[in-house]
Design a protein around this motif. Structure first.
Motif, PDB file in Angstrom:
ATOM      1  N   PRO A  45       0.833  -1.207   0.000  1.00 20.69           N
ATOM      2  CA  PRO A  45       0.000   0.000   0.000  1.00 20.69           C
ATOM      3  C   PRO A  45       0.864   1.251   0.000  1.00 20.69           C
ATOM      4  O   PRO A  45       2.065   1.191   0.257  1.00 20.69           O
ATOM      5  CB  PRO A  45      -0.786  -0.147   1.307  1.00 20.69           C
ATOM      6  N   PRO A  46       0.245   2.403  -0.252  1.00 20.09           N
ATOM      7  CA  PRO A  46       1.022   3.655  -0.249  1.00 20.09           C
ATOM      8  C   PRO A  46       1.642   3.916   1.120  1.00 20.09           C
ATOM      9  O   PRO A  46       1.217   3.361   2.134  1.00 20.09           O
ATOM     10  CB  PRO A  46      -0.029   4.715  -0.609  1.00 20.09           C
ATOM     11  N   ILE A  47       2.625   4.786   1.153  1.00 18.85           N
ATOM     12  CA  ILE A  47       3.309   5.139   2.403  1.00 18.85           C
ATOM     13  C   ILE A  47       3.062   6.611   2.692  1.00 18.85           C
ATOM     14  O   ILE A  47       3.241   7.472   1.813  1.00 18.85           O
ATOM     15  CB  ILE A  47       4.819   4.864   2.302  1.00 18.85           C
ATOM     16  N   LEU A  48       2.644   6.908   3.908  1.00 19.81           N
ATOM     17  CA  LEU A  48       2.419   8.286   4.320  1.00 19.81           C
ATOM     18  C   LEU A  48       3.716   8.831   4.906  1.00 19.81           C
ATOM     19  O   LEU A  48       4.298   8.211   5.802  1.00 19.81           O
ATOM     20  CB  LEU A  48       1.286   8.376   5.339  1.00 19.81           C
ATOM     21  N   GLU A  81     -21.397  10.773  14.542  1.00 19.26           N
ATOM     22  CA  GLU A  81     -22.730  10.474  14.011  1.00 19.26           C
ATOM     23  C   GLU A  81     -22.656   9.843  12.623  1.00 19.26           C
ATOM     24  O   GLU A  81     -23.383   8.893  12.327  1.00 19.26           O
ATOM     25  CB  GLU A  81     -23.553  11.762  13.955  1.00 19.26           C
ATOM     26  N   ASP A  82     -21.770  10.351  11.765  1.00 22.32           N
ATOM     27  CA  ASP A  82     -21.733   9.915  10.366  1.00 22.32           C
ATOM     28  C   ASP A  82     -20.409   9.289   9.954  1.00 22.32           C
ATOM     29  O   ASP A  82     -20.128   9.194   8.751  1.00 22.32           O
ATOM     30  CB  ASP A  82     -22.033  11.103   9.443  1.00 22.32           C
ATOM     31  N   HIS A  83     -19.580   8.879  10.911  1.00 22.36           N
ATOM     32  CA  HIS A  83     -18.305   8.299  10.509  1.00 22.36           C
ATOM     33  C   HIS A  83     -17.756   7.349  11.578  1.00 22.36           C
ATOM     34  O   HIS A  83     -18.142   7.427  12.748  1.00 22.36           O
ATOM     35  CB  HIS A  83     -17.274   9.392  10.213  1.00 22.36           C
ATOM     36  N   LEU A  84     -16.860   6.482  11.136  1.00 23.69           N
ATOM     37  CA  LEU A  84     -16.078   5.591  11.998  1.00 23.69           C
ATOM     38  C   LEU A  84     -14.615   5.773  11.652  1.00 23.69           C
ATOM     39  O   LEU A  84     -14.265   6.071  10.507  1.00 23.69           O
ATOM     40  CB  LEU A  84     -16.470   4.125  11.776  1.00 23.69           C
ATOM     41  N   VAL A  85     -13.737   5.568  12.640  1.00 25.50           N
ATOM     42  CA  VAL A  85     -12.298   5.656  12.421  1.00 25.50           C
ATOM     43  C   VAL A  85     -11.661   4.356  12.905  1.00 25.50           C
ATOM     44  O   VAL A  85     -11.894   3.929  14.043  1.00 25.50           O
ATOM     45  CB  VAL A  85     -11.681   6.854  13.163  1.00 25.50           C
ATOM     46  N   ILE A  86     -10.864   3.718  12.041  1.00 24.87           N
ATOM     47  CA  ILE A  86     -10.153   2.490  12.394  1.00 24.87           C
ATOM     48  C   ILE A  86      -8.680   2.639  12.032  1.00 24.87           C
ATOM     49  O   ILE A  86      -8.313   3.435  11.159  1.00 24.87           O
ATOM     50  CB  ILE A  86     -10.738   1.259  11.667  1.00 24.87           C
ATOM     51  N   SER A  87      -7.835   1.881  12.716  1.00 23.11           N
ATOM     52  CA  SER A  87      -6.419   1.832  12.331  1.00 23.11           C
ATOM     53  C   SER A  87      -6.296   1.053  11.037  1.00 23.11           C
ATOM     54  O   SER A  87      -6.884  -0.023  10.892  1.00 23.11           O
ATOM     55  CB  SER A  87      -5.590   1.157  13.431  1.00 23.11           C
ATOM     56  N   ALA A  88      -5.537   1.607  10.095  1.00 22.63           N
ATOM     57  CA  ALA A  88      -5.403   0.964   8.792  1.00 22.63           C
ATOM     58  C   ALA A  88      -4.192   1.521   8.073  1.00 22.63           C
ATOM     59  O   ALA A  88      -3.762   2.646   8.344  1.00 22.63           O
ATOM     60  CB  ALA A  88      -6.664   1.193   7.952  1.00 22.63           C
ATOM     61  N   PRO A  89      -3.616   0.747   7.149  1.00 17.34           N
ATOM     62  CA  PRO A  89      -2.506   1.267   6.343  1.00 17.34           C
ATOM     63  C   PRO A  89      -2.986   2.446   5.503  1.00 17.34           C
ATOM     64  O   PRO A  89      -4.176   2.568   5.186  1.00 17.34           O
ATOM     65  CB  PRO A  89      -2.123   0.073   5.455  1.00 17.34           C
ATOM     66  N   PRO A  90      -2.092   3.354   5.123  1.00 11.70           N
ATOM     67  CA  PRO A  90      -2.481   4.502   4.306  1.00 11.70           C
ATOM     68  C   PRO A  90      -3.100   4.065   2.980  1.00 11.70           C
ATOM     69  O   PRO A  90      -2.760   3.016   2.417  1.00 11.70           O
ATOM     70  CB  PRO A  90      -1.163   5.253   4.084  1.00 11.70           C
ATOM     71  N   THR A  91      -4.021   4.851   2.492  1.00 12.97           N
ATOM     72  CA  THR A  91      -4.663   4.565   1.213  1.00 12.97           C
ATOM     73  C   THR A  91      -5.089   5.871   0.553  1.00 12.97           C
ATOM     74  O   THR A  91      -5.250   6.907   1.231  1.00 12.97           O
ATOM     75  CB  THR A  91      -5.897   3.659   1.411  1.00 12.97           C
ATOM     76  N   VAL A  92      -5.262   5.807  -0.734  1.00 15.48           N
ATOM     77  CA  VAL A  92      -5.814   6.958  -1.446  1.00 15.48           C
ATOM     78  C   VAL A  92      -7.303   7.023  -1.143  1.00 15.48           C
ATOM     79  O   VAL A  92      -7.913   6.062  -0.661  1.00 15.48           O
ATOM     80  CB  VAL A  92      -5.586   6.823  -2.965  1.00 15.48           C
ATOM     81  N   THR A  93      -7.924   8.179  -1.401  1.00 12.80           N
ATOM     82  CA  THR A  93      -9.355   8.344  -1.161  1.00 12.80           C
ATOM     83  C   THR A  93     -10.147   7.461  -2.116  1.00 12.80           C
ATOM     84  O   THR A  93      -9.902   7.453  -3.330  1.00 12.80           O
ATOM     85  CB  THR A  93      -9.758   9.816  -1.360  1.00 12.80           C
ATOM     86  N   LEU A  94     -11.084   6.680  -1.531  1.00 14.45           N
ATOM     87  CA  LEU A  94     -11.903   5.759  -2.315  1.00 14.45           C
ATOM     88  C   LEU A  94     -13.359   5.915  -1.900  1.00 14.45           C
ATOM     89  O   LEU A  94     -13.666   6.317  -0.769  1.00 14.45           O
ATOM     90  CB  LEU A  94     -11.456   4.311  -2.098  1.00 14.45           C
ATOM     91  N   ARG A  95     -14.251   5.565  -2.797  1.00 19.89           N
ATOM     92  CA  ARG A  95     -15.685   5.603  -2.502  1.00 19.89           C
ATOM     93  C   ARG A  95     -16.337   4.329  -3.029  1.00 19.89           C
ATOM     94  O   ARG A  95     -16.007   3.863  -4.120  1.00 19.89           O
ATOM     95  CB  ARG A  95     -16.347   6.820  -3.149  1.00 19.89           C
TER      96      ARG A  95
END
Length: 445
Positions: free
Chosen positions: A179-182, A241-255
């Motif tokens: 995956p990408p690196i931040l 209310e409208d989001h969750l945050v989890i630990s994860a490797p960096p990624t580009v914005t996806l939908r």
């Protein structure tokens, strides 16, 4: 002088109906111990509403079973019970939409846990809800790189090559690797340094409304190929209310437009086996192993958190626990004895040995608690007393010993015991007096 005889007339009385009683452990005692109710009697009126009157004796606190228990609130100890579809605490009624099933009420911190509905009531603010939560998105879900608090990394450049003329604190998502690196630019070192604590923000209307930071949730339906490895159990770092945050490797914005499902569930626990120990709720569940063989699961929630039962890190002493036991025999009763949890079957005992991640269950063969007689299990004078199939038994932590025969049928349907105070209990045993309530069909002896 002859005696005088007095006779009563023969009266035609209607047939009497025998009503089986289901007692929850109420019994007279000499004094009320810490955590017990005093001056409570005739708790159930003819209309089924809890009431009190001037006492003739002091009663021990009800056990948390049959829809009744005692809770501690800011206003003191109060009786908590189920009345119809409502939960009643003292004089306050909470319309929780409960069922007609027999309930188990379990005090846990400032909450009352309600089974089998798997609901809770917070005594501090009156908030209520479900211990479990399920959310399936109806709109698209946006996956974006973020900090642990959900805020974005700014300014952020996304490219396969490093930005020219960067300023101190600029961020760069290096897409040359998978995956990408931040990376973050350090002006002092004049180099791009790797950021190791990146997170992923999942945004969709209403997605985080039913969850809390720290919840262990199961993610299903993740569509982007780059993110499918995130499916499964994840710990929520943060949520809104409208989001969750989890630990994860960096990624580009996806939908993704496909539905995303997020769940927080409890094991299929038997409510009659639930006990509180070490700031955890413990219970037994039946399951099958990979070969289809019946097994028993003993499960414990995360310390201090009855909402979370998924095991994420087995080496974390605070995390939920789950033990698989090679026994298919049903658990008939559970109790905390000698500071450790004990689960009884009809022919044995499961006793936890040790604390933390090294704790193990010992399987001990003995005459256990008869099915349907879980309410007979009581401790008095550091000894457990309970109803087995053969007789009333006493267990001292090493041996289970039958008590002298008691004057009722040897095959009761159910039993409920209450503590009379240690001295009176010993005297009762010597005289073979009844130390419990046993149901034989429709008779109470």
């Amino acid at each position: 002088m002859g005696g005088i005889a007095m006779r009563l007339p023969h009266l035609n009385l209607p047939n009497l109906t025998r009503i089986p009683l289901h007692l929850g452990g109420l019994a007279p005692v000499h004094r009320a111990a810490e955590g017990n109710l005093s001056y409570m009697e005739n708790l159930i009126t003819e209309q089924g509403v809890t009431a009190t009157r001037a006492p003739r004796a002091i009663l021990a606190s009800p056990q948390s079973g049959h829809g009744m228990t005692v809770v501690r609130t800011a206003g003191g100890e109060m009786l908590c019970y189920v009345d119809g579809r409502e939960l009643v605490v003292g004089e306050t009624r909470y319309p929780l939409g409960l069922s007609d099933d027999e309930h188990r009420l379990i005090p846990f911190g400032d909450k009352v846990l309600i089974f089998p509905e798997r609901k809770y009531l917070s005594l501090s603010d009156g908030a209520s809800g479900a211990l479990e939560a399920v959310m399936t998105t109806s709109a698209s879900t946006l996956f974006t790189l973020c900090r642990p608090d959900g805020s974005p990394y700014t300014p952020l450049s996304t490219s396969p090559t490093a930005p020219t003329s960067p300023a101190h604190g600029d961020f760069w998502l290096d897409t040359t690797s998978r995956p990408p690196i931040l990376r973050c630019y350090s002006a002092a070192r004049e180099e791009w340094q790797t950021v190791s604590n990146s997170c992923l923000r999942l945004s969709s209307p209403g997605l985080g409304a039913a969850f809390r930071p720290g919840d262990a949730v199961r993610l299903a339906g993740i569509a982007p190929t780059e993110l499918r490895a995130l499916s499964g159990i994840r710990r929520l770092v943060d949520c809104g209310e409208d989001h969750l945050v989890i630990s994860a490797p960096p990624t580009v914005t996806l939908r993704q437009h496909a539905p995303l499902r997020v769940t927080r569930t409890l094991p299929e626990l038997d409510p009659t086996t639930l006990i509180v120990w070490d700031d955890r709720l413990l219970g037994a569940a039946k399951s099958l192993d990979e070969n289809g063989t019946p097994i028993t699961l003993l499960c414990a929630c995360r310390r201090g958190d009855p909402f979370n039962w998924e095991v994420i890190d087995p080496n974390d002493a605070e995390d939920a626990r789950r033990w698989t036991l090679a026994t298919a025999e049903p658990i008939t009763a559970a109790v905390v004895y000698g500071g450790l949890p004990h689960f009884f079957t009809e022919h044995g005992l499961l006793r936890l040995s040790g604390y933390g991640v090294t704790a193990r269950w010992q399987q001990i063969p003995l005459e256990g608690v008869m099915s349907g007689c879980g309410e007979s299990l009581r401790e008095a004078g550091n000894t457990l007393y309970y109803r087995a199939r053969r007789a009333m038994m006493s267990y001292d932590g090493k041996h289970a010993t039958p008590l002298p025969p008691l004057p009722w049928d040897s095959c009761p349907r159910a039993a409920a015991a209450g503590v009379l105070g240690l001295n009176r209990l010993k005297q009762s045993l010597k005289t073979h007096a009844v130390v419990g309530v046993v149901h034989n069909g429709d008779d109470v002896v």
